[in-house]
Design an enzyme around this catalytic site. Structure first.
Site, PDB file in Angstrom:
ATOM      1  N   GLY A   1       0.938   2.721  11.389  1.00 55.37           N
ATOM      2  CA  GLY A   1       1.320   3.249  10.078  1.00 55.37           C
ATOM      3  C   GLY A   1       0.168   3.325   9.089  1.00 55.37           C
ATOM      4  N   GLU A   2      -0.792   2.420   9.191  1.00 54.22           N
ATOM      5  CA  GLU A   2      -1.813   2.338   8.146  1.00 54.22           C
ATOM      6  C   GLU A   2      -3.227   2.644   8.628  1.00 54.22           C
ATOM      7  OE1 GLU A   2       1.236  -0.920   6.695  1.00 54.22           O
ATOM      8  OE2 GLU A   2      -0.394  -0.425   5.400  1.00 54.22           O
TER       9      GLU A   2
ATOM     10  N   GLY B   1       8.018   5.918   1.814  1.00 52.79           N
ATOM     11  CA  GLY B   1       7.889   4.721   0.987  1.00 52.79           C
ATOM     12  C   GLY B   1       6.432   4.363   0.749  1.00 52.79           C
TER      13      GLY B   1
ATOM     14  N   ARG C   1      -0.678   0.646  22.896  1.00 47.80           N
ATOM     15  CA  ARG C   1       0.129   1.696  23.517  1.00 47.80           C
ATOM     16  C   ARG C   1       0.763   2.586  22.440  1.00 47.80           C
ATOM     17  NH1 ARG C   1       4.386  -0.574  27.280  1.00 47.80           N
ATOM     18  NH2 ARG C   1       3.861   0.693  29.070  1.00 47.80           N
TER      19      ARG C   1
ATOM     20  N   ILE D   1      11.587   5.026   7.929  1.00 51.97           N
ATOM     21  CA  ILE D   1      11.285   5.587   6.599  1.00 51.97           C
ATOM     22  C   ILE D   1      10.734   7.006   6.718  1.00 51.97           C
ATOM     23  CG2 ILE D   1      10.993   3.327   5.563  1.00 51.97           C
ATOM     24  CD1 ILE D   1       7.972   3.673   5.696  1.00 51.97           C
TER      25      ILE D   1
ATOM     26  N   THR E   1       9.131   7.829   9.715  1.00 51.82           N
ATOM     27  CA  THR E   1       8.034   7.700  10.671  1.00 51.82           C
ATOM     28  C   THR E   1       8.406   8.091  12.089  1.00 51.82           C
ATOM     29  OG1 THR E   1       8.750   5.446  11.060  1.00 51.82           O
ATOM     30  CG2 THR E   1       7.047   5.769   9.392  1.00 51.82           C
TER      31      THR E   1
ATOM     32  N   ASN F   1       5.360   7.164  21.097  1.00 52.13           N
ATOM     33  CA  ASN F   1       5.809   8.556  20.996  1.00 52.13           C
ATOM     34  C   ASN F   1       4.679   9.422  20.441  1.00 52.13           C
ATOM     35  OD1 ASN F   1       6.961  11.034  20.428  1.00 52.13           O
ATOM     36  ND2 ASN F   1       8.858  10.173  19.604  1.00 52.13           N
TER      37      ASN F   1
END
Ligand code: MOS
Length: 698
Positions: free
Chosen positions: A658-659, A230, A582, A457, A459, A585
């Protein structure tokens, strides 16, 4: 004790995805299904005067041509970009103004080609310039910041500075290109709407549909099981879900509707072009005394979207005298929307480039320059950061990259016919969390189910949340099932703003803690035959959290080589070091970091929406002509992260990843290009034709 968080794990749904068993929005079975094909406007601004559906209706299998003349009515006021097929006005070229519904995809497509539409046209304005007469100051910029800030006296501070940088940077339109386009299967039954839709958060999509169709929330269900990317563009309801729901209501049968690749270039949003002036004043040692960032971007005539490009400069580096401004102009263009690190990404390209120019002007190493301008207190809010490990990222990255003893002289390193150079940039991204609800259920057989309307999405969110839940329940992962991706589950916010894992795991941890208490306090400390369920919301707890500057940080190191004859640019290697709280994964986190960095490389070297002013539309609207970095472009790209504990974030201690990967990535590349060639490219992308005439003599 944590036995699952921090441990590498492949995606829970990985096997389903690689075998094709995982279903995406238009792959869910639906009885008696039909197909929708959206029809774009071919003028830039004006009105539809006539639609002739007859040639389309003559195609065997075509059932209807929906348009403003007879489409079901929507309730106005939610979001003008979703008020589709309601009015004859055309606001931009490519606006979706009709839908052909047919028994087959092929018939719908053929019908869409044959619909005849006449327009009255009006003159249009589609090009962003710094002198556009329509420039204005918005009341706020996304997601609610003041448009302008000032502290100290920038003009006086800048005039008094011994070293000054004054540079203007330009970025073009960038287009979100998730592998899976925006797509929906919609059906109505007994006045209720069920959609399978590709989005970044189905709770907000559910709300939008309920308001548009004048329904209670409970009458709308949005299922979002798997999403093929996305990057922000699916952060809210978009045209396909509204068009499919309208069409399904009209024909009384389920409708599948997916946008074409070409239709992603506009109707779903894009990153606005920007024009950004950055001024830095410093002493000869590179200590910044004055910083000003003026950002200009565009929005549409129907919706005010204000990219927060200058916000990055408010909190990144020290400096006594500071000013930031945002100006906007309404053009006859599609509405810009979120694209990975909206604001921070273009803003950091400008500021981190200006920092490189300052380093050159002062004769200070660009890593050292950033370290000298580090600040423990947020210059914007005047409060200490919850944690800030930018310097550690820079030092670790410099060490891993082999930055020591770098010769700062630009344009002098040769490897055969190649010019070689290295570059660095820093980054930050806000660490936020949003309220969410979750339930945790214990069964008497020792298994658990955790439910939350989170969205994965692509991730790895589903897997990370499963790890969080297992640790919170203190049981092995094989006893825990996680259910996400359905608006019928407890409501939660979007996978966006790097807030997903922080927000969702907060609710999951509280639900699991509550469930463990319930089990402890139940008769005999055991789970009764009917099971136990705890439902929580984090709304109160998040509201009570004192505001504080909380950010993730990153540092990027890049080596490029450039052919001295042809200007061909190769990215030799790149590494990023991040401090993001933290890491739940490592497997999927690494992909997030590398994916963000790659997107920044793509921004620096490849991506560019080329607007044809005559038509007010981008001419390169497919993946053959809109270039995106591929695997061969990012041969050696590595991501590392620092162990970082920050107790002032959220129960999982995560900052969101994510960014942050994209934020400083493009500047690190262009700074390396300057080091290799001595050429400073201030309008992205760096293309070989911009270098060719100015390359050092062979
Ligand atoms: Mo991200 S652009 O906030 O989905």
């Amino acid at each position: 004790m944590s036995t699952m968080m921090g441990v590498a794990h492949t995606r829970l749904e990985g096997r389903e995805k690689v075998t094709g068993a995982a279903r995406y929005a238009v792959e869910f079975p639906a009885d008696d299904v039909t197909y929708g094909w959206a029809v774009p406007a071919s003028v830039t601004r004006g009105r539809i005067t006539r639609i002739d559906p007859a040639p389309a209706l003559a195609v065997p299998g075509v059932l209807d041509v929906l348009h403003h003349g007879h489409a079901p009515r929507l309730v106005p006021g939610v979001d003008a970009t979703l008020f589709l097929l309601q009015e004859p006005a055309v606001h931009y070229r490519g606006e979706l103004i009709a839908v052909v519904v047919a028994e087959t995809l092929e018939a719908a497509r053929e019908g869409a080609r044959l619909v005849r539409i006449d327009y009255d046209t009006e003159p249009h304005s589609t090009v962003l310039t710094e002198h556009h007469p329509g420039l204005y100051r918005p009341d706020k910029v996304n997601p609610g910041y003041p448009p302008d800030t000032a502290d100290g006296d920038f003009d006086a501070g800048f005039a008094a500075a011994q070293i000054r940088v004054d540079a203007t940077y330009r970025t073009p339109a960038y287009h979100n290109n998730p592998m899976e386009p925006h797509a929906t299967t919609a059906r109505w039954q007994d006045g209720r709407l069920l959609v399978h839709d590709s989005n970044q958060g189905s709770s907000p999509v559910q709300s939008a549909l309920a308001e548009l169709f004048g329904l209670p929330r409970e009458a709308v269900r949005v299922v979002t099981e798997h999403v093929g990317g996305g990057f922000g563009s699916k952060g809210y309801a978009k045209a396909p879900v509204v068009l499919a729901a309208l069409a399904a209501r009209q024909v009384g049968r389920p409708v599948r509707l997916a946008l074409t690749r070409q239709q992603l270039f506009g109707p779903i949003g894009y990153r606005t072009p920007t024009i950004q002036r950055v001024r830095l004043g410093a002493d000869p040692d590179g200590r910044i005394s004055a910083v000003c960032h003026d950002a200009i971007s565009q929005t549409s005539t129907i919706y005010e979207f204000a990219e927060q490009s200058a916000v990055y400069a408010r909190s990144m580096y020290a400096g006594r005298h500071r000013r930031t401004t945002h100006r906007l102009v309404r053009l006859d263009v599609p509405t810009p929307f979120w694209m990975r690190a909206p604001g921070e990404c273009p803003g950091a390209y400008a500021l981190e480039s200006a920092m490189d120019e300052l380093a050159t002007a002062c004769g200070v190493d660009p890593v050292e320059l950033r370290i000298r301008n580090d600040t423990a207190v947020d210059p914007d809010q005047g409060q200490p950061f919850s944690s800030r490990d930018l310097v550690a990222c820079l030092r670790e990255g410099a060490h891993r990259f082999g930055w020591a003893d770098r010769d700062p002289t630009p344009g002098v390193r040769r490897d055969g016919r190649w010019l070689v150079g290295t570059g660095v940039a820093g980054s930050n991204y806000p660490a936020r969390a949003r309220a969410a609800a979750a339930t945790a259920t214990a069964a008497p057989d020792g298994t658990f189910e955790v439910r939350i309307n989170a969205t994965d999405i692509g991730t790895g969110a589903r897997t990370a949340l499963w790890q969080v839940a297992a640790d919170a329940l203190a049981v092995p992962g094989d006893r825990v099932t996680i259910r996400i991706g359905d608006s019928a589950l407890p409501p939660a916010g979007v996978a966006g703003g790097s807030m997903g894992t922080a927000s969702w795991s907060w609710a999951i941890i509280r639900a699991c803690e509550g469930l463990r208490d319930r089990i402890r306090n139940s008769p005999g400390g055991t789970v009764p035959a009917e099971g136990l369920t705890v439902e929580v919301s984090t709304a109160d707890e998040i509201r009570a959290q004192p505001p504080r500057p909380r950010y993730a940080y990153g540092a990027y190191f890049v080596e490029v080589r450039i052919d001295v004859d042809t200007g061909e640019i190769r990215l030799d290697r790149m590494l990023g070091v991040f401090a993001a709280g933290r890491i739940v994964n490592p497997t999927t986190a690494r992909s997030q970091f590398i994916g963000g960095m790659t997107m920044g490389v793509s921004m620096a070297l490849h991506e560019e929406g080329l607007l044809d002013e005559r038509y007010g539309d981008w001419v390169n609207h497919d993946l053959a002509t809109y270039h995106i970095s591929t695997c061969a472009d990012v041969d050696r790209i590595e991501a590392y992260w620092l162990p970082e504990e920050d107790a002032d974030l959220n129960p999982a201690g995560v900052k969101g990843i994510g960014e942050i990967g994209i934020v400083g990535s493009a500047a690190a590349v262009t700074n390396a290009v300057h080091h290799a060639t001595g050429i400073r490219i201030r309008d992205l992308p760096v293309r070989l034709d911009k270098l060719l005439e100015r390359l050092p003599a062979r």
